[in-house]
Design a protein around this motif. Structure first.
Motif, PDB file in Angstrom:
ATOM      1  N   SER A 164      35.786  -3.290 -21.095  1.00  0.00           N
ATOM      2  CA  SER A 164      36.848  -2.453 -21.706  1.00  0.00           C
ATOM      3  C   SER A 164      36.719  -2.104 -23.148  1.00  0.00           C
ATOM      4  N   PRO A 165      37.203  -1.284 -23.956  1.00  0.00           N
ATOM      5  CA  PRO A 165      37.211  -1.172 -25.548  1.00  0.00           C
ATOM      6  C   PRO A 165      37.695  -2.470 -26.292  1.00  0.00           C
ATOM      7  N   HIS A 166      38.771  -3.116 -25.465  1.00  0.00           N
ATOM      8  CA  HIS A 166      39.234  -4.392 -26.360  1.00  0.00           C
ATOM      9  C   HIS A 166      38.186  -5.446 -26.026  1.00  0.00           C
ATOM     10  N   ALA A 167      37.589  -5.427 -24.892  1.00  0.00           N
ATOM     11  CA  ALA A 167      36.741  -6.673 -24.668  1.00  0.00           C
ATOM     12  C   ALA A 167      35.227  -6.414 -25.662  1.00  0.00           C
ATOM     13  N   MET A 168      34.905  -4.996 -25.949  1.00  0.00           N
ATOM     14  CA  MET A 168      33.957  -4.867 -26.598  1.00  0.00           C
ATOM     15  C   MET A 168      34.530  -5.031 -28.032  1.00  0.00           C
ATOM     16  N   ARG A 169      35.388  -4.974 -28.508  1.00  0.00           N
ATOM     17  CA  ARG A 169      35.610  -5.271 -30.069  1.00  0.00           C
ATOM     18  C   ARG A 169      35.815  -7.002 -30.125  1.00  0.00           C
ATOM     19  N   LEU A 170      36.367  -7.453 -29.248  1.00  0.00           N
ATOM     20  CA  LEU A 170      36.253  -8.929 -29.167  1.00  0.00           C
ATOM     21  C   LEU A 170      34.794  -9.741 -29.225  1.00  0.00           C
ATOM     22  N   TYR A 171      33.927  -8.952 -28.448  1.00  0.00           N
ATOM     23  CA  TYR A 171      32.511  -9.659 -28.530  1.00  0.00           C
ATOM     24  C   TYR A 171      31.748  -9.095 -29.701  1.00  0.00           C
ATOM     25  N   ALA A 172      32.177  -8.061 -30.056  1.00  0.00           N
ATOM     26  CA  ALA A 172      31.691  -7.453 -31.433  1.00  0.00           C
ATOM     27  C   ALA A 172      31.998  -8.622 -32.472  1.00  0.00           C
ATOM     28  N   GLN A 173      33.148  -9.094 -32.561  1.00  0.00           N
ATOM     29  CA  GLN A 173      33.671 -10.216 -33.412  1.00  0.00           C
ATOM     30  C   GLN A 173      32.635 -11.408 -33.398  1.00  0.00           C
ATOM     31  N   GLN A 174      32.365 -11.797 -32.190  1.00  0.00           N
ATOM     32  CA  GLN A 174      31.228 -12.926 -31.871  1.00  0.00           C
ATOM     33  C   GLN A 174      29.835 -12.815 -32.200  1.00  0.00           C
ATOM     34  N   GLY A 175      29.738 -11.323 -32.878  1.00  0.00           N
ATOM     35  CA  GLY A 175      28.217 -11.289 -32.827  1.00  0.00           C
ATOM     36  C   GLY A 175      27.217 -10.303 -31.894  1.00  0.00           C
ATOM     37  N   TRP A 176      28.070  -9.725 -31.009  1.00  0.00           N
ATOM     38  CA  TRP A 176      27.316  -8.958 -30.225  1.00  0.00           C
ATOM     39  C   TRP A 176      27.438  -7.413 -30.619  1.00  0.00           C
ATOM     40  N   SER A 177      26.319  -6.886 -30.506  1.00  0.00           N
ATOM     41  CA  SER A 177      26.199  -5.485 -30.932  1.00  0.00           C
ATOM     42  C   SER A 177      26.049  -4.440 -29.551  1.00  0.00           C
ATOM     43  N   VAL A 178      26.742  -3.284 -29.707  1.00  0.00           N
ATOM     44  CA  VAL A 178      26.659  -2.365 -28.454  1.00  0.00           C
ATOM     45  C   VAL A 178      25.311  -1.674 -28.392  1.00  0.00           C
ATOM     46  N   LEU A 179      24.806  -1.616 -27.191  1.00  0.00           N
ATOM     47  CA  LEU A 179      23.554  -0.948 -26.875  1.00  0.00           C
ATOM     48  C   LEU A 179      23.624   0.571 -26.623  1.00  0.00           C
ATOM     49  N   THR A 180      24.816   0.774 -25.855  1.00  0.00           N
ATOM     50  CA  THR A 180      25.192   2.035 -25.551  1.00  0.00           C
ATOM     51  C   THR A 180      26.509   2.128 -24.707  1.00  0.00           C
ATOM     52  N   GLU A 181      27.007   3.435 -24.282  1.00  0.00           N
ATOM     53  CA  GLU A 181      28.135   3.522 -23.536  1.00  0.00           C
ATOM     54  C   GLU A 181      27.688   4.038 -22.230  1.00  0.00           C
ATOM     55  N   VAL A 182      28.314   3.311 -21.108  1.00  0.00           N
ATOM     56  CA  VAL A 182      27.830   3.664 -19.600  1.00  0.00           C
ATOM     57  C   VAL A 182      29.098   4.409 -18.820  1.00  0.00           C
ATOM     58  N   GLN A 183      28.946   5.378 -18.361  1.00  0.00           N
ATOM     59  CA  GLN A 183      30.034   5.793 -17.770  1.00  0.00           C
ATOM     60  C   GLN A 183      29.599   6.849 -16.287  1.00  0.00           C
ATOM     61  N   VAL A 184      29.827   6.514 -15.158  1.00  0.00           N
ATOM     62  CA  VAL A 184      29.178   7.508 -14.128  1.00  0.00           C
ATOM     63  C   VAL A 184      30.138   7.858 -13.386  1.00  0.00           C
ATOM     64  N   GLY A 185      30.213   9.154 -13.298  1.00  0.00           N
ATOM     65  CA  GLY A 185      31.303   9.968 -12.349  1.00  0.00           C
ATOM     66  C   GLY A 185      32.672   9.615 -12.714  1.00  0.00           C
ATOM     67  N   GLY A 186      33.432   9.106 -12.079  1.00  0.00           N
ATOM     68  CA  GLY A 186      34.935   8.887 -12.453  1.00  0.00           C
ATOM     69  C   GLY A 186      35.021   7.438 -12.721  1.00  0.00           C
ATOM     70  N   SER A 187      34.066   6.480 -13.047  1.00  0.00           N
ATOM     71  CA  SER A 187      34.254   5.348 -13.597  1.00  0.00           C
ATOM     72  C   SER A 187      34.708   5.257 -14.866  1.00  0.00           C
TER      73      SER A 187
END
Length: 199
Positions: A164-187
């Motif tokens: 989720s975007p909320h989880a992404m922001r939380l992980y970013a605060q702990q030092g993770w970097s986004v590699l890409t966004e993945v969305q398939v069909g209706g996901s």
């Protein structure tokens, strides 16, 4: 460690006798997960298949992880660089358990996730789970810091998928970097992320 309200937090390393406690945390927490509820939108399907998904997705989840030992409010599971998950078996389980109309997109989604796993030795955070009544209270950050202290000591990068975007922001605060966004069909959109070890 202390929670946001000042209470001391007890974080316990998971061992085999903690199986039922940790499974209860995970089952409760992921009722709100966009990925899990996309895979299993009906409550009966979710409850029927959740335990099997955990076994396939997390490998040996109860030997690599930790949980909040005061009230069982949350847990975190990870695979170390020496552990190998059977992705073929996991995919077979998914394709048998998700609704028929979602099987093709599910296969494509998890194949896409696999493309962003690092080639070098790394750790993989498979689950970060907080009981919904305690979410957004800072507990996930405490569990993540506990895990990253261990991975930093081992000098290993750590990969995960934010669901989720909320989880992404939380992980970013702990030092993770986004590699890409993945969305398939209706996901919903998901975000593979990587954290390099700190010295």
């Amino acid at each position: 460690m202390q929670s946001a309200d000042g209470d001391a937090l007890s974080i316990k390393t998971i061992d085999l006798q903690d199986h039922s406690r940790v499974l209860a945390i995970l089952t409760t927490a992921f009722t709100m997960c966009p990925l899990l509820r996309w895979l299993y939108p009906e409550p009966r399907e979710y409850l029927q298949h959740f335990n099997g998904l955990i076994k396939h997705h997390c490998g040996s989840p109860y030997s690599s992880g930790a949980y909040l030992n005061d009230g069982d409010k949350g847990a975190i599971l990870w695979d170390t660089a020496g552990e190998k998950r059977d992705n073929t078996s996991m995919m077979e389980f998914l394709l048998k358990s998700v609704p028929a109309h979602r099987r093709s997109e599910t296969e494509r989604l998890f194949e896409t996730f696999g493309k962003y796993h690092p080639h070098q030795p790394h750790w993989y955070v498979s689950m970060v789970a907080i009981d919904p009544i305690h979410q957004r209270s800072g507990l996930a950050g405490h569990l993540l810091r506990h895990a990253t202290e261990i991975s930093d000591a081992a000098q290993r990068p750590v990969h995960l998928e934010a669901t989720s975007p909320h989880a992404m922001r939380l992980y970013a605060q702990q030092g993770w970097s986004v590699l890409t966004e993945v969305q398939v069909g209706g996901s919903p959109p998901f975000f593979p992320m990587l954290r390099q070890p700190k010295t």
